[in-house]
Design an enzyme around this catalytic site. Sequence first.
Site, PDB file in Angstrom:
ATOM      1  N   ALA A  22      38.565  11.173  13.117  1.00  0.00           N
ATOM      2  CA  ALA A  22      39.835  10.843  14.109  1.00  0.00           C
ATOM      3  C   ALA A  22      41.115   9.659  14.041  1.00  0.00           C
ATOM      4  O   ALA A  22      42.275   9.378  13.987  1.00  0.00           O
ATOM      5  CB  ALA A  22      39.139  10.489  15.419  1.00  0.00           C
ATOM      6  N   ASP A 106      44.579  18.598  15.363  1.00  0.00           N
ATOM      7  CA  ASP A 106      45.559  18.755  15.439  1.00  0.00           C
ATOM      8  C   ASP A 106      46.773  18.349  14.561  1.00  0.00           C
ATOM      9  O   ASP A 106      48.244  18.895  14.764  1.00  0.00           O
ATOM     10  CB  ASP A 106      46.529  16.665  15.359  1.00  0.00           C
ATOM     11  CG  ASP A 106      45.749  15.533  14.516  1.00  0.00           C
ATOM     12  OD1 ASP A 106      45.682  16.239  13.801  1.00  0.00           O
ATOM     13  OD2 ASP A 106      44.959  14.463  14.250  1.00  0.00           O
ATOM     14  N   HIS A 121      36.058  21.227  12.911  1.00  0.00           N
ATOM     15  CA  HIS A 121      36.308  21.650  14.482  1.00  0.00           C
ATOM     16  C   HIS A 121      37.475  21.978  15.019  1.00  0.00           C
ATOM     17  O   HIS A 121      37.860  22.112  16.237  1.00  0.00           O
ATOM     18  CB  HIS A 121      36.617  20.132  15.150  1.00  0.00           C
ATOM     19  CG  HIS A 121      34.852  19.541  14.820  1.00  0.00           C
ATOM     20  ND1 HIS A 121      35.286  17.813  14.332  1.00  0.00           N
ATOM     21  CD2 HIS A 121      33.651  19.977  14.647  1.00  0.00           C
ATOM     22  CE1 HIS A 121      34.375  17.794  14.426  1.00  0.00           C
ATOM     23  NE2 HIS A 121      32.999  18.315  13.851  1.00  0.00           N
ATOM     24  N   SER A 193      33.843   8.159  11.584  1.00  0.00           N
ATOM     25  CA  SER A 193      32.556   6.705  12.320  1.00  0.00           C
ATOM     26  C   SER A 193      30.932   7.553  11.536  1.00  0.00           C
ATOM     27  O   SER A 193      30.066   6.755  11.674  1.00  0.00           O
ATOM     28  CB  SER A 193      32.076   7.052  13.965  1.00  0.00           C
ATOM     29  OG  SER A 193      31.969   8.251  13.611  1.00  0.00           O
ATOM     30  N   ILE A 233      44.010   2.697   7.081  1.00  0.00           N
ATOM     31  CA  ILE A 233      44.165   3.402   6.448  1.00  0.00           C
ATOM     32  C   ILE A 233      45.852   4.575   5.829  1.00  0.00           C
ATOM     33  O   ILE A 233      46.177   4.619   5.037  1.00  0.00           O
ATOM     34  CB  ILE A 233      43.604   5.469   6.467  1.00  0.00           C
ATOM     35  CG1 ILE A 233      43.244   6.360   5.570  1.00  0.00           C
ATOM     36  CG2 ILE A 233      44.261   5.896   7.990  1.00  0.00           C
ATOM     37  CD1 ILE A 233      42.564   6.935   5.636  1.00  0.00           C
TER      38      ILE A 233
END
Length: 246
Positions: A22, A106, A121, A193, A233
């Site tokens: 994410a 997304d 996902h 994470s 990033i």
Amino acid sequence: MKVNTLAEWIQQSQNVVFFGGAGTSTESGIPDFRSAAGLYQSEEKLPYSPEVMLSRSFFVKHPEVFYDFYRSKMLHPDAEPNGCHHFLASLEKQGRLKAVVTQNIDGLHQAAGSVNVLELHGSVHRNHCMECGRFYSLDEVMNSSEVVPKCPIDGGIIKPDVVLYEEELNQDTIIQSVQAISQADLLLIGGTSLTVHPAAGLITYFRGKHTVLLNTDPTSYDHKADLLITDPIGKVMEKLAHQLGL
């Protein structure tokens, strides 16, 4: 400088794979889940926790509440790819990047031009009737006049092709991801994470030369990375693009 080292490693590599989460899209205005500003830390009063509302059983029992949360918190149709997405797409066109393995739903990697994207996902851009399997676009779901979008052919509920809690990941996608990661000579891990399993466990299949972790927050994998970069990033990838002439 760390970015210079990463640029050198990329130039020396012929099979780069990116594994992301994410945090890859936060610079595009999409909140992540577990950081201090993430969706799961929101102080907004919700009828149930996000984890509960994003579960399969909750979707089946309370589709109206699910869709209310899903439309308001999970869909960001106006978001644009950032420097990370654009850099990875350019690296793929150059032939060095072989795959993007993402936990994101997304579609921003594809919007930037990436082709070989393995979506662990699922994606908000794919939706199907649970009865007949007919495909529906994100626009059709968002613009439905009903709270719970229904198939006009048979009245079946339209479900996003997003992996909910209590659902299994697509096995073909896992197999392709394991193959890509195990064959890579450079693994870039960014914006994750590394706490969501089984997705996070896929990086253990890497057998290449260097692992680079780009994450603003600490992870349990930090000590195993050959290079650790904690700057945003998107900004890092913009610098890389400039250095590599992409």
